[in-house]
Design a protein around this motif. Structure first.
Motif, mmCIF file in Angstrom:
data_model
loop_
_atom_site.group_PDB
_atom_site.id
_atom_site.type_symbol
_atom_site.label_atom_id
_atom_site.label_comp_id
_atom_site.label_asym_id
_atom_site.label_seq_id
_atom_site.Cartn_x
_atom_site.Cartn_y
_atom_site.Cartn_z
ATOM 1 N N GLY A 89 0.714 -1.189 0.023
ATOM 2 C CA GLY A 89 -0.006 0.019 0.068
ATOM 3 C C GLY A 89 1.009 1.289 -0.330
ATOM 4 O O GLY A 89 0.215 2.379 -0.088
ATOM 5 N N ILE A 90 1.986 1.260 -0.127
ATOM 6 C CA ILE A 90 3.056 2.393 0.065
ATOM 7 C C ILE A 90 3.676 2.528 -1.359
ATOM 8 O O ILE A 90 4.113 1.708 -1.856
ATOM 9 C CB ILE A 90 3.930 2.368 1.206
ATOM 10 C CG1 ILE A 90 3.303 1.827 2.531
ATOM 11 C CG2 ILE A 90 4.733 3.651 1.379
ATOM 12 C CD1 ILE A 90 2.527 3.230 2.924
ATOM 13 N N GLN A 91 3.751 3.918 -1.744
ATOM 14 C CA GLN A 91 4.313 4.136 -2.854
ATOM 15 C C GLN A 91 5.301 5.313 -2.758
ATOM 16 O O GLN A 91 5.109 6.242 -1.938
ATOM 17 C CB GLN A 91 3.275 4.697 -4.167
ATOM 18 C CG GLN A 91 4.191 4.977 -5.437
ATOM 19 C CD GLN A 91 2.970 5.465 -6.443
ATOM 20 O OE1 GLN A 91 2.026 5.595 -6.125
ATOM 21 N NE2 GLN A 91 3.727 5.697 -7.706
ATOM 22 N N CYS A 92 6.530 5.040 -3.132
ATOM 23 C CA CYS A 92 7.486 6.125 -2.863
ATOM 24 C C CYS A 92 8.105 6.819 -4.322
ATOM 25 O O CYS A 92 7.836 6.094 -5.318
ATOM 26 C CB CYS A 92 8.830 5.620 -2.261
ATOM 27 S SG CYS A 92 8.390 5.119 -0.435
ATOM 28 N N HIS A 93 8.588 7.848 -4.341
ATOM 29 C CA HIS A 93 8.876 8.690 -5.436
ATOM 30 C C HIS A 93 10.408 7.834 -5.731
ATOM 31 O O HIS A 93 11.204 7.699 -4.866
ATOM 32 C CB HIS A 93 9.380 9.912 -5.068
ATOM 33 C CG HIS A 93 9.407 11.150 -6.333
ATOM 34 N ND1 HIS A 93 10.794 10.880 -6.884
ATOM 35 C CD2 HIS A 93 8.692 11.597 -6.850
ATOM 36 C CE1 HIS A 93 10.645 11.890 -7.982
ATOM 37 N NE2 HIS A 93 9.502 12.100 -8.201
ATOM 38 N N GLU A 94 10.566 7.644 -7.034
ATOM 39 C CA GLU A 94 11.680 6.817 -7.544
ATOM 40 C C GLU A 94 13.101 7.413 -7.033
ATOM 41 O O GLU A 94 14.090 6.923 -6.813
ATOM 42 C CB GLU A 94 11.710 6.621 -8.853
ATOM 43 C CG GLU A 94 10.557 5.473 -9.266
ATOM 44 C CD GLU A 94 10.843 5.043 -10.764
ATOM 45 O OE1 GLU A 94 11.734 5.579 -11.418
ATOM 46 O OE2 GLU A 94 9.704 4.181 -11.200
ATOM 47 N N LEU A 95 12.985 8.968 -7.275
ATOM 48 C CA LEU A 95 14.147 9.672 -7.013
ATOM 49 C C LEU A 95 14.546 10.135 -5.671
ATOM 50 O O LEU A 95 15.579 10.163 -5.341
ATOM 51 C CB LEU A 95 14.347 10.999 -8.048
ATOM 52 C CG LEU A 95 14.178 10.519 -9.667
ATOM 53 C CD1 LEU A 95 14.229 11.495 -10.495
ATOM 54 C CD2 LEU A 95 15.584 9.598 -10.112
ATOM 55 N N THR A 96 13.481 10.686 -5.053
ATOM 56 C CA THR A 96 13.568 11.128 -3.643
ATOM 57 C C THR A 96 13.375 9.996 -2.469
ATOM 58 O O THR A 96 13.922 10.452 -1.499
ATOM 59 C CB THR A 96 12.750 12.195 -3.457
ATOM 60 O OG1 THR A 96 11.261 12.098 -3.335
ATOM 61 C CG2 THR A 96 12.852 13.599 -4.600
ATOM 62 N N GLY A 97 12.832 8.966 -2.715
ATOM 63 C CA GLY A 97 12.179 8.182 -1.709
ATOM 64 C C GLY A 97 11.259 8.609 -0.713
ATOM 65 O O GLY A 97 10.642 8.009 0.140
#
Length: 480
Positions: A89-97
């Motif tokens: 259920g968690i999505q992170c930004h690919e570059l910033t985390g």
């Protein structure tokens, strides 16, 4: 990425039957949040991991907290020693985390939402989906307005919304919102009306439509608004879905909403004192028009024939009048057509609907129509897959039409209060899916073997009296 918005309906209109819900998907009004990005350049930030774990601790898991039968506790995968970007259920930004998506829909969470919840420290959030959990009638915290990057917010529930009280005005500060879903919705008819637990001040709705000008999906069904609709809605040129079922709306509906170029779904049913006319449609993208139980009035505009994607058209129990244009037979995507309990009049050839190969619900009952049937023109092999047929009070004459025997999926048949005569044909008892059969107030006659009635194993309503001259006898079933 598809957007679907279900239409929550009251018991009275529960869109007239459970079959209608076969066309209503138990889906969010918001885009699905694809969690667990396959590759991250940065691990989850420690303070964001901590915030999520603190949020998890404030709830218990209860299978009764979610309405969706496929719910499961997503937070069980939230283990402190692991990268939160890989949690369910968690999505992170690919570059910033940074955490940009939290999708805890149908996660069996039970507990109250803390006004100082650590969730609101996730300032990079773009999508928040807490739908279909039980928040124990707590209020939506005002701090929701601090999530300034939010594009998608879903706090809906599959039964009565478990948030209560006033929707905080701070919601209208979310200027980047593309979709907002606070509605109650349901997949099955309920034996009671849903209670409107949430209230939205008219001033908040006005501010929202003025500040969140990029809105595509606004789903507020069963949120008490108790006002007229702001004209600022007509400026939302990106709006695709407007779902305001049973919001206690009143006054005149802004006609400019029909002119919105991208409008796809319009659901205003159950607002008894909401008035309006069907204006000329500028959007040919309309898929659903749902207005049952409102005070909409007037005639059907000729421009309705341009709605080539229209699948759902429900204007039951309104104040429409005039004729039903034969050009409706050109709407090849039409699956649901409910115009019962209005003032439509004139002669209408029923075979105009036979061209609609998607049609599964046809309800023309209780108007001032005079239906006629070109029996010779009925191609029994190409009839639509009709499951609900409402032709009560339609001035039908002659015997019960034989083409009905070919509607093998039929479960609701209403021929009440017509001028039908002759015997009740045996083929009606071969329609084994029938749950509702209404033949009362005709001039039918003859004998009915009780053994034949027993073939209708799913029947829950059987109306045969009032004007008919029928008798019942015991006996062996006549072969069919």
């Amino acid at each position: 990425m598809g957007f679907l918005c279900s239409f929550a309906l009251s018991t009275q209109f529960l869109l007239l039957s459970s079959s209608l819900f076969s066309t209503i998907l138990l889906t969010n009004c918001l885009p699905s949040n694809h969690s667990n990005t396959t590759h991250h350049h940065h691990e989850c930030h420690q303070h964001e991991s901590y915030a999520l774990l603190k949020f998890k601790e404030s709830f218990v898991i209860s299978k009764y907290a979610s309405y969706n039968p496929f719910s499961y506790p997503k937070t069980l995968s939230w283990i402190p020693s692991t990268d939160c970007c890989h949690w369910d259920g968690i999505q992170c930004h690919e570059l910033t985390g940074h955490v940009i998506g939290v999708d805890l829909s149908s996660s069996q969470l039970y507990g109250s939402m803390d006004v100082n919840s650590t969730l609101f420290s996730l300032v990079h959030l773009q999508s928040l989906d807490l739908s279909d959990n039980d928040f124990n009638h707590s209020q939506i915290p005002a701090k929701i307005g601090e999530l300034s990057q939010l594009k998608h917010l879903d706090l809906s529930h599959g039964n009565e919304n478990t948030f209560s009280g006033e929707v905080p005005p701070q919601v209208s500060q979310l200027s980047k919102l593309l979709s907002l879903d606070l509605r109650s919705y349901t997949l099955d008819p309920l034996p009671y009306d849903l209670i409107n637990n949430l209230q939205l001040k008219p001033s908040t709705l006005t501010s929202l439509t003025q500040n969140s000008t990029r809105l595509k999906h606004l789903c507020l069904s069963f949120v008490t608004i108790s006002s007229s609709l702001p004209h600022s809605l007509t400026n939302l040129s990106s709006l695709q879905t407007l779902s305001l079922y049973k919001c206690e709306l009143h006054g005149e509906f802004p006609l400019g909403i029909f002119h919105l170029p991208n409008l796809t779904v319009l659901n205003l049913g159950g607002n008894q004192y909401l008035r309006g006319m069907l204006s000329n449609f500028h959007s040919r993208k309309l898929v659903s028009i749902n207005l049952p139980g409102t005070s909409f009035y007037g005639t059907l505009p000729t421009s309705i024939e341009n709605l080539t994607y229209l699948s759902w058209f429900a204007i039951s129990n309104c104040n429409f009048y005039g004729t039903i244009p034969s050009s409706l037979g050109n709407l090849t995507q039409l699956a649901q057509f409910h115009v019962d309990d209005n003032g439509f009049e004139g002669k209408l050839a029923l075979d105009m609907f036979w061209k609609l190969k998607m049609l599964n619900t046809l309800d023309l009952a209780n108007n001032r129509l005079s239906l006629f049937l070109k029996e010779s023109a009925v191609n029994e092999t190409t009839l639509p897959p009709i499951q609900w047929l409402g032709l009560g009070s339609c001035n039908l004459t002659g015997e019960v039409p034989t083409w009905i025997m070919n509607l093998t999926s039929l479960y609701h048949l209403d021929l009440f209060h017509n001028n039908l005569h002759g015997e009740i044909p045996y083929f009606l008892f071969t329609l084994e899916n029938l749950t509702h059969l209404h033949l009362a107030e005709n001039m039918l006659e003859g004998q009915i073997e009780l053994a034949m009635l027993s073939r209708l194993k799913k029947i829950t309503f059987l109306g045969l009296g009032g004007g008919n001259r029928l008798s019942f006898i015991e006996g062996k079933t006549v072969p069919i």
